[in-house]
Design a protein around this motif. Structure first.
Motif, mmCIF file in Angstrom:
data_model
loop_
_atom_site.group_PDB
_atom_site.id
_atom_site.type_symbol
_atom_site.label_atom_id
_atom_site.label_comp_id
_atom_site.label_asym_id
_atom_site.label_seq_id
_atom_site.Cartn_x
_atom_site.Cartn_y
_atom_site.Cartn_z
ATOM 1 N N GLN A 1 35.410 50.683 51.598
ATOM 2 C CA GLN A 1 36.380 50.107 51.762
ATOM 3 C C GLN A 1 35.896 48.648 52.842
ATOM 4 O OE1 GLN A 1 39.188 51.679 52.350
ATOM 5 N NE2 GLN A 1 38.075 52.884 50.857
ATOM 6 N N HIS A 2 35.974 47.392 51.914
ATOM 7 C CA HIS A 2 35.594 46.280 51.831
ATOM 8 C C HIS A 2 36.660 45.424 51.416
ATOM 9 C CE1 HIS A 2 33.191 42.407 52.404
ATOM 10 N NE2 HIS A 2 32.661 43.251 53.167
ATOM 11 N N PRO A 3 37.100 44.460 51.434
ATOM 12 C CA PRO A 3 37.844 43.317 50.694
ATOM 13 C C PRO A 3 37.171 43.222 49.530
ATOM 14 C CG PRO A 3 37.314 42.610 53.112
ATOM 15 C CD PRO A 3 37.089 43.761 52.639
ATOM 16 N N VAL A 4 36.008 42.886 49.716
ATOM 17 C CA VAL A 4 34.914 42.214 48.353
ATOM 18 C C VAL A 4 34.961 43.048 47.261
ATOM 19 C CG1 VAL A 4 33.258 40.635 47.176
ATOM 20 C CG2 VAL A 4 34.409 40.079 49.687
ATOM 21 N N ALA A 5 34.897 44.637 47.956
ATOM 22 C CA ALA A 5 34.779 45.615 47.064
ATOM 23 C C ALA A 5 35.770 45.990 46.573
ATOM 24 C CB ALA A 5 33.942 46.616 47.502
ATOM 25 N N TRP A 6 37.128 45.811 47.128
ATOM 26 C CA TRP A 6 38.381 45.639 46.475
ATOM 27 C C TRP A 6 38.755 45.046 45.800
ATOM 28 C CZ3 TRP A 6 41.975 41.462 46.765
ATOM 29 C CH2 TRP A 6 43.652 41.908 46.946
ATOM 30 N N PHE A 7 38.260 43.857 45.271
ATOM 31 C CA PHE A 7 38.392 42.288 45.097
ATOM 32 C C PHE A 7 37.711 42.473 43.605
ATOM 33 C CE2 PHE A 7 38.409 38.831 42.961
ATOM 34 C CZ PHE A 7 39.487 37.917 42.650
ATOM 35 N N GLY A 8 36.305 43.313 43.477
ATOM 36 C CA GLY A 8 35.676 43.448 42.395
ATOM 37 C C GLY A 8 36.511 44.541 41.803
ATOM 38 N N ARG A 9 37.421 46.008 42.507
ATOM 39 C CA ARG A 9 37.992 46.321 41.534
ATOM 40 C C ARG A 9 38.667 46.015 40.400
ATOM 41 N NH1 ARG A 9 35.868 50.014 46.811
ATOM 42 N NH2 ARG A 9 38.383 49.572 47.368
ATOM 43 N N ARG A 10 39.902 45.395 41.203
ATOM 44 C CA ARG A 10 40.365 44.278 41.064
ATOM 45 C C ARG A 10 40.319 43.830 39.578
ATOM 46 N NH1 ARG A 10 45.771 42.562 42.458
ATOM 47 N NH2 ARG A 10 46.322 40.554 41.931
ATOM 48 N N GLU A 11 39.333 43.597 39.815
ATOM 49 C CA GLU A 11 38.648 42.523 38.367
ATOM 50 C C GLU A 11 38.591 43.247 37.350
ATOM 51 O OE1 GLU A 11 36.293 38.611 39.725
ATOM 52 O OE2 GLU A 11 35.501 41.096 40.533
ATOM 53 N N ARG A 12 37.809 44.100 37.412
ATOM 54 C CA ARG A 12 37.728 45.525 36.187
ATOM 55 C C ARG A 12 39.005 46.387 36.075
ATOM 56 N NH1 ARG A 12 35.645 50.497 38.621
ATOM 57 N NH2 ARG A 12 38.116 50.676 39.354
ATOM 58 N N ASP A 13 39.787 45.786 37.100
ATOM 59 C CA ASP A 13 41.139 46.763 36.038
ATOM 60 C C ASP A 13 42.210 46.189 35.396
ATOM 61 O OD1 ASP A 13 40.224 49.337 37.731
ATOM 62 O OD2 ASP A 13 41.788 49.143 39.360
ATOM 63 N N VAL A 14 42.020 44.736 35.624
ATOM 64 C CA VAL A 14 43.059 44.575 35.071
ATOM 65 C C VAL A 14 42.828 44.099 34.166
ATOM 66 C CG1 VAL A 14 44.300 42.629 37.610
ATOM 67 C CG2 VAL A 14 42.415 42.167 36.141
ATOM 68 N N HIS A 15 41.487 43.956 33.378
ATOM 69 C CA HIS A 15 40.759 43.652 31.829
ATOM 70 C C HIS A 15 41.478 44.270 30.722
ATOM 71 C CE1 HIS A 15 38.101 43.208 28.707
ATOM 72 N NE2 HIS A 15 38.565 44.559 28.074
ATOM 73 N N ASP A 16 42.081 45.738 30.856
ATOM 74 C CA ASP A 16 43.453 45.542 29.858
ATOM 75 C C ASP A 16 44.611 44.925 29.875
ATOM 76 O OD1 ASP A 16 41.343 47.918 28.743
ATOM 77 O OD2 ASP A 16 41.912 49.405 29.727
ATOM 78 N N ILE A 17 44.691 44.419 30.867
ATOM 79 C CA ILE A 17 45.900 43.972 30.877
ATOM 80 C C ILE A 17 45.786 42.889 30.848
ATOM 81 C CG2 ILE A 17 48.550 43.422 32.691
ATOM 82 C CD1 ILE A 17 48.197 46.422 32.512
ATOM 83 N N TRP A 18 44.657 41.733 30.452
ATOM 84 C CA TRP A 18 44.723 40.894 29.938
ATOM 85 C C TRP A 18 44.528 41.058 28.761
ATOM 86 C CZ3 TRP A 18 40.815 37.270 33.370
ATOM 87 C CH2 TRP A 18 40.903 37.231 34.634
ATOM 88 N N HIS A 19 44.451 41.851 27.983
ATOM 89 C CA HIS A 19 43.961 42.061 26.486
ATOM 90 C C HIS A 19 45.705 42.156 25.913
ATOM 91 C CE1 HIS A 19 40.961 43.484 24.628
ATOM 92 N NE2 HIS A 19 40.112 44.637 25.292
ATOM 93 N N ILE A 20 46.635 42.680 26.951
ATOM 94 C CA ILE A 20 47.911 42.240 26.288
ATOM 95 C C ILE A 20 48.566 40.931 26.664
ATOM 96 C CG2 ILE A 20 50.340 43.208 27.147
ATOM 97 C CD1 ILE A 20 48.438 44.948 26.077
ATOM 98 N N LEU A 21 48.266 40.632 27.772
ATOM 99 C CA LEU A 21 48.407 38.918 28.055
ATOM 100 C C LEU A 21 48.207 38.228 26.942
ATOM 101 C CD1 LEU A 21 47.935 39.219 31.739
ATOM 102 C CD2 LEU A 21 50.035 38.941 29.784
ATOM 103 N N THR A 22 47.005 38.530 26.805
ATOM 104 C CA THR A 22 46.134 37.268 25.759
ATOM 105 C C THR A 22 46.160 37.538 23.783
ATOM 106 O OG1 THR A 22 44.016 38.254 25.886
ATOM 107 C CG2 THR A 22 44.192 36.590 27.012
ATOM 108 N N GLY A 23 46.808 38.957 23.736
ATOM 109 C CA GLY A 23 46.931 39.023 22.338
ATOM 110 C C GLY A 23 45.601 39.727 21.613
ATOM 111 N N TYR A 24 44.261 39.379 22.404
ATOM 112 C CA TYR A 24 43.388 40.313 22.184
ATOM 113 C C TYR A 24 43.258 41.492 21.515
ATOM 114 C CZ TYR A 24 42.459 34.843 22.515
ATOM 115 O OH TYR A 24 41.664 33.341 23.025
ATOM 116 N N THR A 25 43.421 42.162 20.320
ATOM 117 C CA THR A 25 42.958 43.439 20.314
ATOM 118 C C THR A 25 41.542 44.485 20.770
ATOM 119 O OG1 THR A 25 44.435 43.445 19.022
ATOM 120 C CG2 THR A 25 43.164 45.149 18.823
ATOM 121 N N ALA A 26 41.818 45.171 21.609
ATOM 122 C CA ALA A 26 40.465 45.957 22.272
ATOM 123 C C ALA A 26 39.546 46.745 21.353
ATOM 124 C CB ALA A 26 41.579 46.952 23.665
#
Length: 249
Positions: free
Chosen positions: A122-147
């Motif tokens: 329960q820490h804002p930086v830990a939350w942000f680290g999880r957020r950095e991980r979770d958007v990875h597949d969305i970035w695949h969609i946005l960039t067009g780079y196939t996973a």
């Protein structure tokens, strides 16, 4: 990790030995995703700390931090995902999930494979680290780079390094590009990785995006707004790998 340590979430020292060992394993088996997170933990040090501070300085960033949405849970809500409009970023993400069998929860579980314990911090930086991980597949969609291919992942990690400054991303992208020179005897793969880095530098900072709103946005509109171009070198490298009969590197 002890609870007291998790409350402070201090940056860690870079562990080059662990990173090198994990990188060697990853380059030997590009599907060994656990090694990716080992490299991230070994090299990214204060990356999440710095980017969390940056988020607070971005327009709307304070609200994103205050809302503290856990994207693993949001992206695992299939009812919500299914309700996103056709042509949207979320609709493409929905098709991605159906096509690959991947999931936000599955990615999270891989990231916890070494039992680091920060999944509940329960820490804002830990939350942000999880957020950095979770958007990875969305970035695949946005960039067009196939996973589903090593080339697409290598290009996205280069893009991610440009966006985040995390040395773990740089190590993976560079390692993949160097290996490609030996395997293919050509520079097409490496050029695509370099293009990924350049595109990441040119794009708006994607961590400041409100992802629930972004997923409802038409994909073409989102790409224009975020200044994410068509990855020309990437498509050329895909074609060349196919001509060489190579599925990966």
């Amino acid at each position: 990790m002890a609870t007291r340590e998790m409350e402070t979430v201090q940056p860690v020292r870079r562990d080059w030995g662990t990173a090198w060992a994990a990188l060697r394993r990853l380059l030997a088996d590009g599907n060994d995703t656990v090694q990716v997170f080992r490299i991230m933990r070994a090299l990214n040090a204060d990356t999440s700390h710095r980017n969390y501070v940056r988020l607070l300085a971005e327009p709307g960033g304070g609200r994103i931090a205050f809302d503290h949405v856990e994207l693993t849970k949001r992206f695992s809500d299939r009812t919500w995902i299914d309700g996103l409009p056709d042509g949207s970023v979320g609709a493409h993400y929905r098709a991605f999930l159906d096509r690959t069998g991947f999931s936000a929860q599955g990615l999270a579980e891989i990231s916890y494979a070494d039992g680091e314990g920060w999944q509940d911090a329960q820490h804002p930086v830990a939350w942000f680290g999880r957020r950095e991980r979770d958007v990875h597949d969305i970035w695949h969609i946005l960039t067009g780079y196939t996973a589903e291919e090593h080339l697409g992942e290598a290009c996205l990690v280069a893009f991610s390094y440009a966006q985040t400054g995390g040395l773990g991303w740089a190590a993976i992208g560079l390692g993949a590009a160097l290996k490609s020179l030996r395997v293919t005897g050509e520079r097409a793969f490496a050029k695509a990785v370099w293009e990924g880095y350049r595109n990441g530098r040119r794009a708006r900072w994607l961590h400041a995006e409100a992802y629930e709103a972004l997923l409802a946005e038409p994909l073409d509109t989102a790409r224009r707004r975020l200044n994410i171009p068509e990855p020309i070198a990437y498509h050329a490298a895909q074609k060349r790998l196919k001509e060489q009969g190579l599925q990966g590197i």
